[in-house]
Write an enzyme that holds these catalytic residues in place. Structure first.
Site: not given
Ligand code: NAD
Length: 361
Positions: A160, A164
């Site tokens: 994953y 990224k």
């Molecule tokens: P989340 O899973 O809550 O939200 C991701 C959203 O993306 C979901 O609503 C999903 O339906 C949508 N999605 C997935 N595949 C898709 C596609 N093919 N087309 C359209 N929409 C799609 O995740 P989050 O925790 O809100 O994370 C948001 C971002 O932050 C991500 O890029 C993640 O890598 C990054 N991030 C998160 C964390 C953490 O601790 N949560 C830490 C560092 C980075």
């Protein structure tokens, strides 16, 4: 209020907000806006007077002020209508790391992000703000106050994270002031807060099953956990400061709470806040690491006859037992970033929001 009248009012608000009267600079699309971070982003953008489109594979909430476009970000046909006419795109969509699906990570995070870039250009979008991750520079060994100048991980902690890295590289190299297309990447770490579907619910479930007894290492390893509203603030500042300025465009920025906290203290505060006992028995780091390694080897040997997915892996041990916290000096200097919510307040608000998970005593 009668439902029909409510719906009509909702349509009016939507029409007003999408009309040409709203300056284009305040029109944006949040890709992944139905997710945890995305929903918080939408709320703060609306509060700051933006007109907001959400593009996602699912509609995560209802709000008459928001126009939803449902589709897959890998499809230009799906994406284009959501990006047409907006100046700024926030891309925070990703499959969840827990899905453990390599093909999906590669398709959505890398190939899909390249489609986001191309579709932004086609649609005349001027700014693309990517949600990356501070883990792109983490290889499972201590990082203390790491800056953005550290190289990308050669051996990232999982597939994953590898996607990224590919995603961030694609977005930053697409930055092109000559063609009026500016990009920037925000790297949060350990996002938490109200409505987080992952961290707190998973932690409480583990505690209920009696699995939160051990501390890996001496419990002093500092880590960044970042309150979701601070992460959103960093994104909005990035969008508002992004201009033909070499200090900003095409660059990555760590956004943290600027208060690294021992990993195990953070978990203990959430657990005790919800009436669960904090882990108290120490297991030496290298013992945990080699046990996890042994387990992984066993699972690999048994793979032809038994399909198992262990959660106790060397990388999980590293995540829980090493220092990994990051400097947000660059964001402070270039974006004027300061965390809006302190760690104390953030933990308190998070615990309050999950009080339905509290252990009854
Ligand atoms: P989340 O899973 O809550 O939200 C991701 C959203 O993306 C979901 O609503 C999903 O339906 C949508 N999605 C997935 N595949 C898709 C596609 N093919 N087309 C359209 N929409 C799609 O995740 P989050 O925790 O809100 O994370 C948001 C971002 O932050 C991500 O890029 C993640 O890598 C990054 N991030 C998160 C964390 C953490 O601790 N949560 C830490 C560092 C980075």
């Amino acid at each position: 209020m009668d439902q029909e009248v409510g719906e009509q009012m909702g349509d009016k608000v939507k029409e007003m907000l999408l009309s040409e009267d709203v300056p284009k600079a305040k029109k944006c699309t949040v890709i992944g806006g139905s997710g945890f971070l995305g929903q918080h982003m939408v709320e703060q953008l609306l509060a700051r007077g933006y007109t907001v489109n959400v593009f996602d594979i699912r509609q995560g909430f209802d709000n008459p002020q928001v126009q939803f476009f449902l589709g897959d970000l890998c499809s230009q046909q799906d994406l284009y209508p959501a990006l047409k006419g907006v100046s700024t795109v926030f891309h925070c969509a990703s499959p969840p790391p827990s899905s453990n699906n390599k093909e999906l990570f590669y398709r959505v995070n890398y190939i899909g992000t390249k489609n986001v870039i191309e579709t932004c250009k086609e649609a005349g979008v001027q700014k693309l703000i990517l949600t990356s991750s501070a883990s792109v520079i983490f290889e499972g060994v201590d990082i203390k106050n790491g800056t953005e100048d550290l190289p990308y991980a050669v051996r990232p902690i999982d597939y994953y994270t590898k996607t990224k890295i590919l995603q961030e590289m694609a977005v930053l190299s697409a930055n092109s002031p000559e063609s009026n297309f500016l990009t920037i990447a925000i790297r949060p770490h350990g996002i938490f807060g109200p409505r987080d579907p992952q961290l707190v619910p998973i932690l409480i479930e583990a505690a209920r099953r009696g699995k939160m007894k051990f501390i890996i290492g001496n419990g002093k390893n500092l880590v960044d956990f970042t309150f979701v509203e601070n992460v959103v603030h960093g994104h909005i500042l990035a969008a508002e400061h992004l201009a033909h300025d070499a200090a900003l465009c095409g660059k990555a920025f760590h956004i943290t709470n600027d208060e690294p906290i021992p990993f195990w203290t953070f978990l203990a505060r959430l657990l005790t806040g919800l009436n669960y006992e904090a882990p108290k028995y120490h297991i030496p780091y290298w013992v945990a690491y080699y046990l996890a390694l042994l387990l992984t080897l066993l699972v690999a040997l048994l793979r032809p006859v038994l399909q198992l997915r262990p959660t106790f892996t060397p990388m999980r041990v590293a995540l829980a037992g090493t220092f990994h916290y990051y400097s947000c000096e660059r964001a402070k200097k270039a974006l004027g970033y300061r965390p809006l919510v302190t760690m104390d307040e953030a933990v308190e608000r998070t615990v309050q929001s999950f009080r339905h998970l509290r252990r009854k005593i």
